[in-house]
Write a protein that holds these residues in place. Structure first.
Motif, PDB file in Angstrom:
ATOM      1  N   PRO A  33     -48.634  24.152  61.702  1.00 49.95           N
ATOM      2  CA  PRO A  33     -49.274  23.208  62.624  1.00 49.95           C
ATOM      3  C   PRO A  33     -50.533  22.592  62.005  1.00 49.95           C
ATOM      4  O   PRO A  33     -51.178  23.191  61.133  1.00 49.95           O
ATOM      5  CB  PRO A  33     -49.650  24.073  63.831  1.00 49.95           C
ATOM      6  N   LYS A  34     -50.858  21.381  62.465  1.00 55.59           N
ATOM      7  CA  LYS A  34     -52.059  20.702  61.971  1.00 55.59           C
ATOM      8  C   LYS A  34     -53.280  21.597  62.144  1.00 55.59           C
ATOM      9  O   LYS A  34     -53.400  22.315  63.124  1.00 55.59           O
ATOM     10  CB  LYS A  34     -52.278  19.402  62.739  1.00 55.59           C
ATOM     11  N   PHE A  36     -54.023  24.045  60.041  1.00 54.92           N
ATOM     12  CA  PHE A  36     -53.802  25.339  59.389  1.00 54.92           C
ATOM     13  C   PHE A  36     -53.251  25.117  57.986  1.00 54.92           C
ATOM     14  O   PHE A  36     -52.344  24.309  57.786  1.00 54.92           O
ATOM     15  CB  PHE A  36     -52.828  26.203  60.190  1.00 54.92           C
ATOM     16  N   ALA A  37     -53.790  25.856  57.026  1.00 53.84           N
ATOM     17  CA  ALA A  37     -53.365  25.727  55.633  1.00 53.84           C
ATOM     18  C   ALA A  37     -52.047  26.450  55.364  1.00 53.84           C
ATOM     19  O   ALA A  37     -51.347  26.127  54.412  1.00 53.84           O
ATOM     20  CB  ALA A  37     -54.446  26.270  54.696  1.00 53.84           C
ATOM     21  N   SER A  38     -51.700  27.425  56.201  1.00 50.10           N
ATOM     22  CA  SER A  38     -50.479  28.199  55.987  1.00 50.10           C
ATOM     23  C   SER A  38     -49.954  28.697  57.326  1.00 50.10           C
ATOM     24  O   SER A  38     -50.672  28.734  58.325  1.00 50.10           O
ATOM     25  CB  SER A  38     -50.750  29.401  55.075  1.00 50.10           C
ATOM     26  N   TRP A  39     -48.684  29.113  57.308  1.00 51.91           N
ATOM     27  CA  TRP A  39     -48.101  29.710  58.505  1.00 51.91           C
ATOM     28  C   TRP A  39     -48.776  31.047  58.826  1.00 51.91           C
ATOM     29  O   TRP A  39     -48.968  31.372  59.994  1.00 51.91           O
ATOM     30  CB  TRP A  39     -46.587  29.878  58.334  1.00 51.91           C
ATOM     31  N   THR A  40     -49.139  31.811  57.805  1.00 54.93           N
ATOM     32  CA  THR A  40     -49.822  33.081  58.057  1.00 54.93           C
ATOM     33  C   THR A  40     -51.111  32.843  58.825  1.00 54.93           C
ATOM     34  O   THR A  40     -51.395  33.529  59.820  1.00 54.93           O
ATOM     35  CB  THR A  40     -50.098  33.818  56.729  1.00 54.93           C
ATOM     36  N   GLU A  41     -51.884  31.859  58.391  1.00 58.97           N
ATOM     37  CA  GLU A  41     -53.135  31.516  59.079  1.00 58.97           C
ATOM     38  C   GLU A  41     -52.863  31.085  60.525  1.00 58.97           C
ATOM     39  O   GLU A  41     -53.534  31.534  61.457  1.00 58.97           O
ATOM     40  CB  GLU A  41     -53.836  30.392  58.313  1.00 58.97           C
ATOM     41  N   ALA A  42     -51.849  30.249  60.727  1.00 56.37           N
ATOM     42  CA  ALA A  42     -51.519  29.767  62.076  1.00 56.37           C
ATOM     43  C   ALA A  42     -51.044  30.907  62.971  1.00 56.37           C
ATOM     44  O   ALA A  42     -51.495  31.035  64.124  1.00 56.37           O
ATOM     45  CB  ALA A  42     -50.456  28.678  62.001  1.00 56.37           C
ATOM     46  N   LEU A  43     -50.156  31.749  62.463  1.00 53.63           N
ATOM     47  CA  LEU A  43     -49.633  32.854  63.259  1.00 53.63           C
ATOM     48  C   LEU A  43     -50.713  33.867  63.594  1.00 53.63           C
ATOM     49  O   LEU A  43     -50.758  34.393  64.720  1.00 53.63           O
ATOM     50  CB  LEU A  43     -48.459  33.508  62.535  1.00 53.63           C
ATOM     51  N   ASP A  44     -51.606  34.147  62.644  1.00 59.59           N
ATOM     52  CA  ASP A  44     -52.741  35.041  62.922  1.00 59.59           C
ATOM     53  C   ASP A  44     -53.607  34.459  64.036  1.00 59.59           C
ATOM     54  O   ASP A  44     -54.011  35.172  64.960  1.00 59.59           O
ATOM     55  CB  ASP A  44     -53.578  35.275  61.665  1.00 59.59           C
ATOM     56  N   ALA A  45     -53.878  33.156  63.966  1.00 61.20           N
ATOM     57  CA  ALA A  45     -54.706  32.498  64.987  1.00 61.20           C
ATOM     58  C   ALA A  45     -54.031  32.526  66.358  1.00 61.20           C
ATOM     59  O   ALA A  45     -54.708  32.555  67.388  1.00 61.20           O
ATOM     60  CB  ALA A  45     -55.003  31.056  64.572  1.00 61.20           C
TER      61      ALA A  45
END
Length: 145
Positions: A33-34, A36-45
């Motif tokens: 998603p806009k 976020f640099a990575s899916w890991t970062e987005a999923l953690d958030a």
């Protein structure tokens, strides 16, 4: 009114199956998603625990023309032959031995990515131009057509 189509695969390892199909189709992994640099970062958030990060993955057509292909983790394994499958158009417009040679070359490439070759159907008249049945990295059948 025309509708958009998304193709969804049930699987055990969405990241691995998505990576395989991205190579087969010339697609790319869907961007996070806009913001976020990575899916890991987005999923953690989003508060998704690390053990659930591989529950879903998706690939998209880089040109935006083809459908999104989604891969969802399910607890059960594949049981029987697919009732619906993808036909990967690897030899459009070709006929006879030229067509089958192009399909064979693509089959070799896909085997190197983890696919399994299941069987070859020879050209047999104007409607049966020949194809090769393959299985992806988790055993889902598809045809090289």
């Amino acid at each position: 009114m025309a509708r958009e189509v998304q193709v969804t695969f049930d699987c055990a390892d969405p990241a691995a199956v998505a990576a395989f199909w991205a190579e087969v189709l010339g697609y790319r992994l869907m961007d996070p998603p806009k913001g976020f640099a990575s899916w890991t970062e987005a999923l953690d958030a989003m508060g998704i625990p690390p053990e659930r990060h591989n529950d879903v993955s998706a690939v998209v057509d880089p040109e935006g023309a083809g459908p999104k292909v989604l891969f969802m983790r399910v607890p059960e394994g594949k049981q029987v032959k697919n009732r619906v499958h993808l036909d990967v158009r690897a030899a459009p417009g070709l006929r006879g031995e030229e067509r089958m040679a192009a399909l064979e070359a693509e089959a070799e490439r896909l085997v190197s990515l983890g696919a399994t070759r299941l069987r070859r159907y020879e050209p047999d008249g104007p409607l049966a131009m020949g194809h090769i049945v393959m299985a992806d990295v988790e055993g889902n059948e598809f045809c090289l057509d």
